[in-house]
Write an enzyme that holds these catalytic residues in place. Structure first.
Site, PDB file in Angstrom:
ATOM      1  N   ASP A 210       0.857  -1.200   0.000  1.00 47.02           N
ATOM      2  CA  ASP A 210       0.000   0.000   0.000  1.00 47.02           C
ATOM      3  C   ASP A 210       0.891   1.247   0.000  1.00 47.02           C
ATOM      4  O   ASP A 210       2.119   1.140  -0.167  1.00 47.02           O
ATOM      5  CB  ASP A 210      -1.016  -0.038   1.149  1.00 47.02           C
ATOM      6  CG  ASP A 210      -0.407   0.227   2.516  1.00 47.02           C
ATOM      7  OD1 ASP A 210       0.827   0.398   2.605  1.00 47.02           O
ATOM      8  OD2 ASP A 210      -1.162   0.269   3.506  1.00 47.02           O
ATOM      9  N   HIS A 211       0.279   2.403   0.219  1.00 49.82           N
ATOM     10  CA  HIS A 211       1.023   3.668   0.147  1.00 49.82           C
ATOM     11  C   HIS A 211       2.128   3.785   1.197  1.00 49.82           C
ATOM     12  O   HIS A 211       3.060   4.550   1.027  1.00 49.82           O
ATOM     13  CB  HIS A 211       0.043   4.847   0.303  1.00 49.82           C
ATOM     14  CG  HIS A 211      -0.778   4.749   1.549  1.00 49.82           C
ATOM     15  ND1 HIS A 211      -1.929   3.987   1.609  1.00 49.82           N
ATOM     16  CD2 HIS A 211      -0.594   5.269   2.790  1.00 49.82           C
ATOM     17  CE1 HIS A 211      -2.421   4.066   2.832  1.00 49.82           C
ATOM     18  NE2 HIS A 211      -1.637   4.825   3.561  1.00 49.82           N
TER      19      HIS A 211
ATOM     20  N   CYS B  30       2.677  -3.619   3.990  1.00 47.96           N
ATOM     21  CA  CYS B  30       1.903  -2.401   4.265  1.00 47.96           C
ATOM     22  C   CYS B  30       2.589  -1.708   5.444  1.00 47.96           C
ATOM     23  O   CYS B  30       3.788  -1.899   5.635  1.00 47.96           O
ATOM     24  CB  CYS B  30       0.419  -2.704   4.496  1.00 47.96           C
ATOM     25  SG  CYS B  30       0.021  -3.697   5.943  1.00 47.96           S
TER      26      CYS B  30
ATOM     27  N   THR C 265       2.176  -2.055   8.792  1.00 51.24           N
ATOM     28  CA  THR C 265       2.550  -3.056   9.807  1.00 51.24           C
ATOM     29  C   THR C 265       2.679  -4.466   9.238  1.00 51.24           C
ATOM     30  O   THR C 265       3.207  -5.360   9.904  1.00 51.24           O
ATOM     31  CB  THR C 265       1.467  -3.132  10.894  1.00 51.24           C
ATOM     32  OG1 THR C 265       0.220  -3.477  10.249  1.00 51.24           O
ATOM     33  CG2 THR C 265       1.307  -1.824  11.633  1.00 51.24           C
ATOM     34  N   GLY C 266       2.112  -4.708   8.073  1.00 49.72           N
ATOM     35  CA  GLY C 266       2.019  -6.060   7.513  1.00 49.72           C
ATOM     36  C   GLY C 266       0.736  -6.763   7.924  1.00 49.72           C
ATOM     37  O   GLY C 266       0.377  -7.808   7.371  1.00 49.72           O
ATOM     38  N   VAL C 267       0.026  -6.187   8.892  1.00 56.89           N
ATOM     39  CA  VAL C 267      -1.133  -6.885   9.461  1.00 56.89           C
ATOM     40  C   VAL C 267      -2.334  -6.870   8.514  1.00 56.89           C
ATOM     41  O   VAL C 267      -2.865  -7.929   8.140  1.00 56.89           O
ATOM     42  CB  VAL C 267      -1.523  -6.292  10.838  1.00 56.89           C
ATOM     43  CG1 VAL C 267      -2.819  -6.919  11.348  1.00 56.89           C
ATOM     44  CG2 VAL C 267      -0.413  -6.522  11.840  1.00 56.89           C
ATOM     45  N   GLY C 268      -2.774  -5.685   8.113  1.00 55.01           N
ATOM     46  CA  GLY C 268      -3.990  -5.604   7.297  1.00 55.01           C
ATOM     47  C   GLY C 268      -3.863  -6.375   5.998  1.00 55.01           C
ATOM     48  O   GLY C 268      -4.768  -7.130   5.602  1.00 55.01           O
TER      49      GLY C 268
ATOM     50  N   HIS D 252       7.795 -24.997   9.076  1.00 52.94           N
ATOM     51  CA  HIS D 252       6.739 -25.668   9.851  1.00 52.94           C
ATOM     52  C   HIS D 252       5.331 -25.425   9.294  1.00 52.94           C
ATOM     53  O   HIS D 252       4.477 -26.296   9.413  1.00 52.94           O
ATOM     54  CB  HIS D 252       6.761 -25.197  11.312  1.00 52.94           C
ATOM     55  CG  HIS D 252       7.939 -25.715  12.076  1.00 52.94           C
ATOM     56  ND1 HIS D 252       8.010 -25.665  13.453  1.00 52.94           N
ATOM     57  CD2 HIS D 252       9.092 -26.299  11.665  1.00 52.94           C
ATOM     58  CE1 HIS D 252       9.161 -26.193  13.862  1.00 52.94           C
ATOM     59  NE2 HIS D 252       9.840 -26.576  12.796  1.00 52.94           N
TER      60      HIS D 252
ATOM     61  N   ARG E 128       6.657   0.216   8.300  1.00 50.89           N
ATOM     62  CA  ARG E 128       6.804   1.112   9.455  1.00 50.89           C
ATOM     63  C   ARG E 128       7.408   0.369  10.644  1.00 50.89           C
ATOM     64  O   ARG E 128       7.540   0.918  11.731  1.00 50.89           O
ATOM     65  CB  ARG E 128       5.447   1.717   9.839  1.00 50.89           C
ATOM     66  CG  ARG E 128       4.901   2.656   8.759  1.00 50.89           C
ATOM     67  CD  ARG E 128       3.489   3.105   9.056  1.00 50.89           C
ATOM     68  NE  ARG E 128       3.001   4.019   8.030  1.00 50.89           N
ATOM     69  CZ  ARG E 128       1.718   4.272   7.812  1.00 50.89           C
ATOM     70  NH1 ARG E 128       0.786   3.673   8.549  1.00 50.89           N
ATOM     71  NH2 ARG E 128       1.349   5.102   6.860  1.00 50.89           N
TER      72      ARG E 128
ATOM     73  N   HIS F 254       4.573 -31.746  10.493  1.00 47.48           N
ATOM     74  CA  HIS F 254       4.133 -30.389  10.123  1.00 47.48           C
ATOM     75  C   HIS F 254       3.084 -30.439   9.008  1.00 47.48           C
ATOM     76  O   HIS F 254       2.180 -29.613   8.956  1.00 47.48           O
ATOM     77  CB  HIS F 254       5.330 -29.538   9.711  1.00 47.48           C
ATOM     78  CG  HIS F 254       6.386 -29.474  10.760  1.00 47.48           C
ATOM     79  ND1 HIS F 254       6.165 -28.898  11.989  1.00 47.48           N
ATOM     80  CD2 HIS F 254       7.656 -29.967  10.788  1.00 47.48           C
ATOM     81  CE1 HIS F 254       7.257 -29.014  12.733  1.00 47.48           C
ATOM     82  NE2 HIS F 254       8.175 -29.665  12.021  1.00 47.48           N
TER      83      HIS F 254
ATOM     84  N   ARG G  92      -0.313 -30.966  10.480  1.00 46.76           N
ATOM     85  CA  ARG G  92      -0.878 -29.756  11.090  1.00 46.76           C
ATOM     86  C   ARG G  92      -1.324 -28.744  10.043  1.00 46.76           C
ATOM     87  O   ARG G  92      -2.371 -28.106  10.199  1.00 46.76           O
ATOM     88  CB  ARG G  92       0.158 -29.142  12.047  1.00 46.76           C
ATOM     89  CG  ARG G  92       0.421 -30.073  13.227  1.00 46.76           C
ATOM     90  CD  ARG G  92       1.702 -29.771  13.960  1.00 46.76           C
ATOM     91  NE  ARG G  92       1.965 -30.808  14.948  1.00 46.76           N
ATOM     92  CZ  ARG G  92       3.145 -30.987  15.536  1.00 46.76           C
ATOM     93  NH1 ARG G  92       4.171 -30.204  15.241  1.00 46.76           N
ATOM     94  NH2 ARG G  92       3.303 -31.947  16.414  1.00 46.76           N
TER      95      ARG G  92
HETATM   96  C1  RB5 Z   1      -2.208   2.572   6.446  1.00 38.94           C
HETATM   97  O1  RB5 Z   1      -2.235   3.764   7.153  1.00 38.94           O
HETATM   98  C2  RB5 Z   1      -2.053   1.394   7.408  1.00 38.94           C
HETATM   99  O2  RB5 Z   1      -3.224   1.230   8.134  1.00 38.94           O
HETATM  100  C3  RB5 Z   1      -1.649   0.156   6.656  1.00 38.94           C
HETATM  101  O3  RB5 Z   1      -0.482   0.379   5.958  1.00 38.94           O
HETATM  102  C4  RB5 Z   1      -1.406  -1.076   7.501  1.00 38.94           C
HETATM  103  O4  RB5 Z   1      -0.524  -0.826   8.540  1.00 38.94           O
HETATM  104  C5  RB5 Z   1      -2.604  -1.813   7.941  1.00 38.94           C
HETATM  105  O5  RB5 Z   1      -2.561  -2.870   8.567  1.00 38.94           O
END
Ligand code: RB5
Length: 152
Positions: A8-9, A65, A67-70, A98, A109, A133, A136
């Site tokens: 993403d951005h 992204c 955090t990588g989470v979304g 695994h 970030r 593995h 699982r």
């Molecule tokens: C964008 O601001 C941010 O929410 C996205 O890059 C990411 O961290 C979401 O999980």
């Protein structure tokens, strides 16, 4: 090996740096974007990369992204995808050995370029170990397919 990469951005520069790094190593990179700093909804690139990996157009994927989470959550909604966020090389390596992850995610970030390259190297160079593995991972895929699980 073909690697689909998306972001993403928040991760334009890091994505470009990782792409060049892997191209120099001989990997074929499929860039699904984005390449501008305009606000970009990460599920779009998460979904595109996941579809390419699940459909066999790419051998594996990398998603970045903030955090990588979304972006990893979006990718994991596609059947056949096992994507995890890794902020250090040990988890990246073990996630392949695994859990047979087929997409690696991390946060621009959270990790700098040098650490990101170490994470990517460990993940790409690791191999799934199979055996217990595999049992699982099969159970995870059973949950995905049936929303149920026979306990073993
Ligand atoms: C964008 O601001 C941010 O929410 C996205 O890059 C990411 O961290 C979401 O999980």
């Amino acid at each position: 090996m073909k690697i689909a990469i998306g972001n993403d951005h928040a991760a334009v520069e890091l994505k470009q740096e990782i792409m060049s790094y892997l191209q120099e190593k001989g990997y074929e990179m499929i860039n699904v974007g984005t390449d501008t700093h305009e606000s970009f909804n990460y599920p779009v690139s998460g979904f595109k990369v996941a579809k390419m990996v699940a459909g066999g157009e790419a051998d594996c994927g990398i998603l970045i992204c903030g955090t990588g989470v979304g972006i990893s959550l979006a990718a994991n909604k596609v059947k056949g995808i096992r994507c995890c966020v890794c902020s250090e090389p040990y988890t990246a390596k073990l996630s392949k050995q695994h859990n047979n992850t087929n997409i690696l995610a991390f946060g621009a970030r959270v990790v700098g370029p040098d650490l990101a390259k170490m994470i990517v190297d460990e993940w790409l160079n690791a191999e799934f170990l199979g055996g217990r593995h595999q049992t699982r991972v099969d159970m995870i895929m059973e949950i995905e397919a049936t929303q149920d699980l026979k306990e073993k």
